[in-house]
Write an enzyme that holds these catalytic residues in place. Structure first.
Site, PDB file in Angstrom:
ATOM      1  N   ASN A 155     -26.943 -91.999  29.479  1.00 31.25           N
ATOM      2  CA  ASN A 155     -25.721 -91.176  29.566  1.00 31.25           C
ATOM      3  C   ASN A 155     -25.997 -89.687  29.362  1.00 31.25           C
ATOM      4  O   ASN A 155     -25.339 -88.831  29.947  1.00 31.25           O
ATOM      5  CB  ASN A 155     -24.636 -91.685  28.615  1.00 31.25           C
ATOM      6  N   GLU A 250     -29.247 -95.111  16.454  1.00 29.42           N
ATOM      7  CA  GLU A 250     -27.866 -94.692  16.735  1.00 29.42           C
ATOM      8  C   GLU A 250     -27.374 -95.577  17.865  1.00 29.42           C
ATOM      9  O   GLU A 250     -27.874 -95.509  18.989  1.00 29.42           O
ATOM     10  CB  GLU A 250     -27.855 -93.208  17.103  1.00 29.42           C
ATOM     11  N   CYS A 284     -21.266 -92.465  23.393  1.00 29.05           N
ATOM     12  CA  CYS A 284     -21.115 -93.362  22.239  1.00 29.05           C
ATOM     13  C   CYS A 284     -19.973 -92.925  21.327  1.00 29.05           C
ATOM     14  O   CYS A 284     -19.417 -93.736  20.604  1.00 29.05           O
ATOM     15  CB  CYS A 284     -22.424 -93.483  21.476  1.00 29.05           C
TER      16      CYS A 284
END
Ligand code: ADP
Length: 486
Positions: A155, A250, A284
């Site tokens: 992304n 993460e 996210c």
């Protein structure tokens, strides 16, 4: 395949090297459908060579002064800025994000991460600790952790790698990075810039491939630590495979936006829509669900429809395009499934609701607003990762907190209220790593600590400037006996 197709090579020990892997992937643009490159997966031998190069380079690199490493980081930032437009153009073509509105800012922030790291490392001071024994001096050194495997998603194909690379190398680590199999070109271009800027051989190495290569890399004995950004399912596999290797993880989020009864509704709508549609929702910390107080639901929905109207879907290179195609088919399919599930369980489609036909690829998902989304839906329970703003009606603050926290994920939340008291109540009660008050879930700055809350599957450690540097280094204690009193 046309002979002109670009073939990506590994970057190992300061040189581009042909992969010895046999599986070759084609990288197809989500924007145009054209083949952009052919990319061989790294073989076991490639992983061996890349990790050996990183291992060999690490002591030399760590032995330089912080100022020398900082100079390299600034030189990389300079060159990124110089090549920004072309670098961003290829990023848009491979990833799908709007060129001017998103890809260029991504590249600017990629450079900024090097500047932050260059300055942070000069201030990485440690303590001298008082001693019980008057003859002893106890001090701590902050030392690099060694060789990192960096495993990154598609992304933000430069921004997420740099969040590990910049603080990691500034502090004296070396890295083997395996970018996502969906966006390897951005990493190849980024590596070329780092090499051209004078990064010493072996400090950053690049290999390509998917999960199998990633697993081989993280478990390789030459790798000391892991930096991972991606989905929680993969994070769990990596942690299991890597055992006691230190990791910075993460993973996914399910960002709730809470709209209180006293919120500035126009502002809340702008923020929720931004968080839902920025990068086609593939972030996210995106707005994954909007929990709106029932007393303001109707007015808020009206504001959401107004705000969403500005988000034009289209060609990422056209001025005025706010939403490009989604990056890849599996993620677009997840969006299909989540919308279908929500609608089957009673949600209403207010805007969008389907892929847009008549586009160069099938990945152009319409910006979508859903109302009356139920709690038992995939949209509420899982990360959708698409351009969606789903409204869930709640009875008040307590209900909002309980719905928000009833999640296995806990990365980021936003709260809209005019009351400072309420804002802090939410900030303290929400089980997430980051709470934004009166702005989008997508609000971040490059140097702030960002990561998951304990007890959730969103990961551990913190991404962001100095906090990542602290994670990627450790204290070494030195006790010196000064030889006694005269
Ligand atoms: P996303 O949903 O962002 O694609 P993934 O978690 O699937 O997230 O992928 C993130 C990164 O993890 C990618 O670079 C991918 O190739 C890598 N990856 C996937 N499976 C594994 C694995 N088992 N071990 C190591 N890396 C993996």
């Amino acid at each position: 395949m046309a002979t002109t197709t670009r073939v990506l090579q590994n970057f190992i020990g300061g040189e581009w090297a042909e992969s010895t892997g046999e599986t070759v992937r084609e990288i197809v643009s989500p924007v145009t459908g054209e083949t952009l490159a052919a990319v061989p997966d790294a073989s076991a031998e490639d992983v061996e060579r890349a990790t050996r190069a990183a291992r060999a380079a690490q002591p030399r690199w760590a032995a330089l002064s912080a100022w020398e490493r900082a100079d390299v980081c600034h030189a990389i930032a300079d060159l990124i800025e110089e090549r920004k437009e072309e670098f961003a153009r290829e990023l848009s073509l491979e990833q799908g994000k709007p060129w001017r509105g998103e890809a260029i800012p991504d590249i600017e922030e990629t450079a900024e991460n090097f500047r932050i790291a260059a300055e942070d490392v000069k201030r990485l001071e440690t303590a001298i600790i008082p001693s019980r024994d008057v003859n002893k001096k106890i001090l701590t050194l902050r030392v690099a952790n060694g060789v990192y495997a960096a495993i990154t998603p598609w992304n933000f194909p430069t921004l997420i790698p740099v969040e590990l690379i910049a603080p990691g190398i500034a502090a004296g680590n070396t890295i083997v990075i395996k970018p996502s199999e969906w966006t390897p070109i951005a990493m190849a271009n980024f590596m070329q810039i780092m090499a051209d800027a004078g990064l010493p051989d072996g400090v950053v190495n690049v290999i390509y491939g998917a999960g199998e290569v990633g697993e081989r890399l993280v478990t390789h004995p030459n790798v000391d630590c892991i930096g991972f950004v991606g989905s929680h399912g993969t994070a769990e596999k990596i942690v299991r495979a890597a055992g006691l290797k230190r990791s910075l993880i993460e993973a996914s989020g399910n960002g709730p936006v809470i709209v209180c009864e006293d919120a500035d509704l126009a502002r809340a709508a702008q923020g929720a829509v931004f968080g839902g549609f920025f990068c086609a929702g593939q972030v996210c910390c995106a707005t994954e669900r909007v929990l709106v107080d029932r007393r303001v639901h109707d007015d808020f929905l009206e504001e959401v429809v107004k705000a969403a109207a500005a988000w034009k879907l289209g060609d990422p290179f056209e001025d005025g395009t706010m939403v490009g195609p989604m990056n890849n088919e599996p993620t677009a399919r997840k969006m299909d499934a989540h919308v279908e599930d929500a609608v089957a369980k009673g949600a209403e489609v207010v805007l969008g609701g389907a892929r847009d036909s008549g586009r160069p690829t099938g990945l152009y998902w319409q910006p979508t607003v859903l109302d009356n989304v139920g709690l038992d839906t995939l949209v509420n329970r899982e990360e959708t990762f698409g351009p969606i703003v789903p409204l869930i009606t709640v009875a008040g603050d307590d209900d909002a907190i309980s719905v928000a926290n009833d999640s296995h994920l806990g990365l980021q939340a936003a709260v809209y209220t005019r009351s400072l008291n309420r804002a802090f109540r939410f900030a303290e009660a929400l089980r997430v790593g980051n709470v934004v008050v009166n702005d989008s879930t997508d609000y971040w700055e490059a140097h702030e600590p960002f990561g998951g809350a304990p007890g959730t599957r969103s990961g551990w450690g913190r991404i962001g400037g100095r906090y990542t540097m602290l994670d990627m280094t450790d204290l070494k204690t030195v006790v010196v006996d000064t030889g006694g009193l005269d």
